[in-house]
Design a protein around this motif. Structure first.
Motif, PDB file in Angstrom:
ATOM      1  N   THR A  21      17.673 -13.017  -4.705  1.00  0.00           N
ATOM      2  CA  THR A  21      17.711 -11.717  -4.030  1.00  0.00           C
ATOM      3  C   THR A  21      18.763 -11.720  -2.934  1.00  0.00           C
ATOM      4  O   THR A  21      19.173 -12.769  -2.436  1.00  0.00           O
ATOM      5  CB  THR A  21      16.353 -11.381  -3.378  1.00  0.00           C
ATOM      6  N   MET A  22      19.170 -10.519  -2.536  1.00  0.00           N
ATOM      7  CA  MET A  22      20.099 -10.399  -1.413  1.00  0.00           C
ATOM      8  C   MET A  22      19.500 -11.007  -0.142  1.00  0.00           C
ATOM      9  O   MET A  22      20.195 -11.660   0.634  1.00  0.00           O
ATOM     10  CB  MET A  22      20.449  -8.924  -1.171  1.00  0.00           C
ATOM     11  N   ARG A  23      18.199 -10.803   0.068  1.00  0.00           N
ATOM     12  CA  ARG A  23      17.557 -11.356   1.264  1.00  0.00           C
ATOM     13  C   ARG A  23      17.575 -12.885   1.228  1.00  0.00           C
ATOM     14  O   ARG A  23      17.862 -13.528   2.232  1.00  0.00           O
ATOM     15  CB  ARG A  23      16.113 -10.847   1.381  1.00  0.00           C
ATOM     16  N   ALA A  25      19.682 -14.804  -0.351  1.00  0.00           N
ATOM     17  CA  ALA A  25      21.051 -15.283  -0.173  1.00  0.00           C
ATOM     18  C   ALA A  25      21.455 -15.223   1.303  1.00  0.00           C
ATOM     19  O   ALA A  25      22.078 -16.156   1.825  1.00  0.00           O
ATOM     20  CB  ALA A  25      22.010 -14.445  -1.024  1.00  0.00           C
ATOM     21  N   ARG A  26      21.088 -14.135   1.980  1.00  0.00           N
ATOM     22  CA  ARG A  26      21.433 -14.007   3.399  1.00  0.00           C
ATOM     23  C   ARG A  26      20.763 -15.104   4.223  1.00  0.00           C
ATOM     24  O   ARG A  26      21.403 -15.751   5.068  1.00  0.00           O
ATOM     25  CB  ARG A  26      20.994 -12.626   3.929  1.00  0.00           C
ATOM     26  N   VAL A 115       9.867 -15.260   0.834  1.00  0.00           N
ATOM     27  CA  VAL A 115      10.804 -14.332   0.187  1.00  0.00           C
ATOM     28  C   VAL A 115      10.653 -14.494  -1.327  1.00  0.00           C
ATOM     29  O   VAL A 115      10.925 -15.571  -1.862  1.00  0.00           O
ATOM     30  CB  VAL A 115      12.260 -14.621   0.621  1.00  0.00           C
TER      31      VAL A 115
END
Lengths: 239, 239
Positions: A21-23, A25-26, A115
């Protein structure tokens, strides 16, 4: 004494680096230390090149770090670092031993955030273009594993859902098929086996329940086995 | 005549914009047209601000586009555009009517790629920090819905898995609980209900099987109901 750090349990997804997910990865990019499983690829670890990397790989049939040791490592990392990531293959809350890690961290008063990730069954459904549910045909799905824990019976009842997905199903899948046949499921029930889901060396095998009962070829990577009428290939489906 | 476009069936995940996969986000940014569900938020549609947006929202109790009309719209978009995205809440292969869309597109020879997403059950497990499996306690999970299709019985058997997750469970969950009690599950079995999972207005309610049988308050948003011993709150779990 510095404040305790925060631990993020992050689902890496099935394997392909861009299926996190983008979260996730961040947060990987902001981590000071990352404890990762054997199934996490070097490409994904490039997302946290700034972090200290600790392999706690667990993989069936190979030596791996005991869960209690991993729990202790997590606690120690939260004492030394402010942003700790525990990166798990698939989703952390499904067959991920997350309960044990959460308890160990909570016992020390360490903050945890989870997450979610794409679980391998859904990545396998996507890769094979086989929905796990189908209107009028399949409206329930079970995810299960045959791995046993101390004190558990070897073979609990199989779920009586329309679609069944066995995680870590390589060696155990033939036994599952034999039991489903004994329970009266039809011999030509469609089966799809996905090895190394979403990776460059992904392999898809289509067979029937009878074929599965006869055993799978030796797989090198992790294997997911999907069984049920919903796995029937469509007439005009490509490959 | 131009070549037919390609259609991407993409899972948007549970709602929060950063719970889409990196692959899904990239493809949204490259799309010429996006057909999206009612549960997809404006924040997520900002990822495809360059695209023509078509709402094909389906939401129980409200008027929505019939599935056959959506199928036809997808085919027409693939005739007019090269990069078409069909954006679905959660994961496209689980309770997503993907089978019908795949058949309609394949019948016209249109290429389709499926990009998996975080399914709501796993986002709810993450939000509540409740793993759905637990070593020695819960090793099978079923996802199901009580929504009925024409010709289906109203109440098929409930899955006999350790953990049960009912999607779209708002109105139906009390009936599920009553049936589980009748089947002999214990009255104080833990239940966690998550409304508007991963969104700003997310609501978490913890109760027991008996409490669930007594009915839920009217929910405004989509509701997911998780039932089983694995949902027991841990002694030192925060909230």
């Amino acid at each position: 004494m510095t404040a305790l750090g925060k631990v993020y349990l992050i689902g890496a997804g099935p394997g392909a680096v861009d299926l996190i997910t983008m979260r996730g990865a961040r947060l990987l990019g902001e981590a000071e230390v990352v404890l990762y499983d054997a199934l996490v690829t070097p490409e994904m670890l490039a997302l946290c090149a700034q972090a200290t990397l600790i392999s706690v790989g667990k993989r069936s049939g190979q030596r791996s770090t005991a869960q209690t040791v991993i729990n202790q490592q997590l606690v120690e990392c939260a004492r030394r670092y402010q942003r700790v990531v525990r990166l798990k293959g698939g989703d952390p809350m499904l067959f991920g031993r997350a309960d044990e890690e959460l308890r160990a961290l909570e016992a020390e008063g360490i903050e945890v955030e989870v997450v979610p990730g794409v679980t391998t069954a859904l990545a396998a459904a996507a890769a094979t273009k086989q929905p796990l549910t189908r209107r009028g045909i399949a409206r329930s799905v079970a995810f299960f594993t045959s791995s046993t824990a101390p004190g558990e019976p070897d073979h609990p009842a199989l779920p009586a859902t329309d679609t069944l997905v066995q995680y870590m199903g390589g060696r155990e899948a033939a036994a599952t098929a034999a039991r489903l046949l004994a329970e009266g499921r039809r011999p030509d029930l469609p089966v799809v086996v996905v090895e190394n889901c979403s990776r460059a060396d992904q392999r898809i095998v289509r067979l029937t329940l009878t074929g599965l009962a006869n055993g799978l070829d030796d797989a090198q990577g992790p294997v997911l086995v999907m069984i049920g009428e919903a796995l029937q290939q469509r007439p005009q489906q490509a490959s």
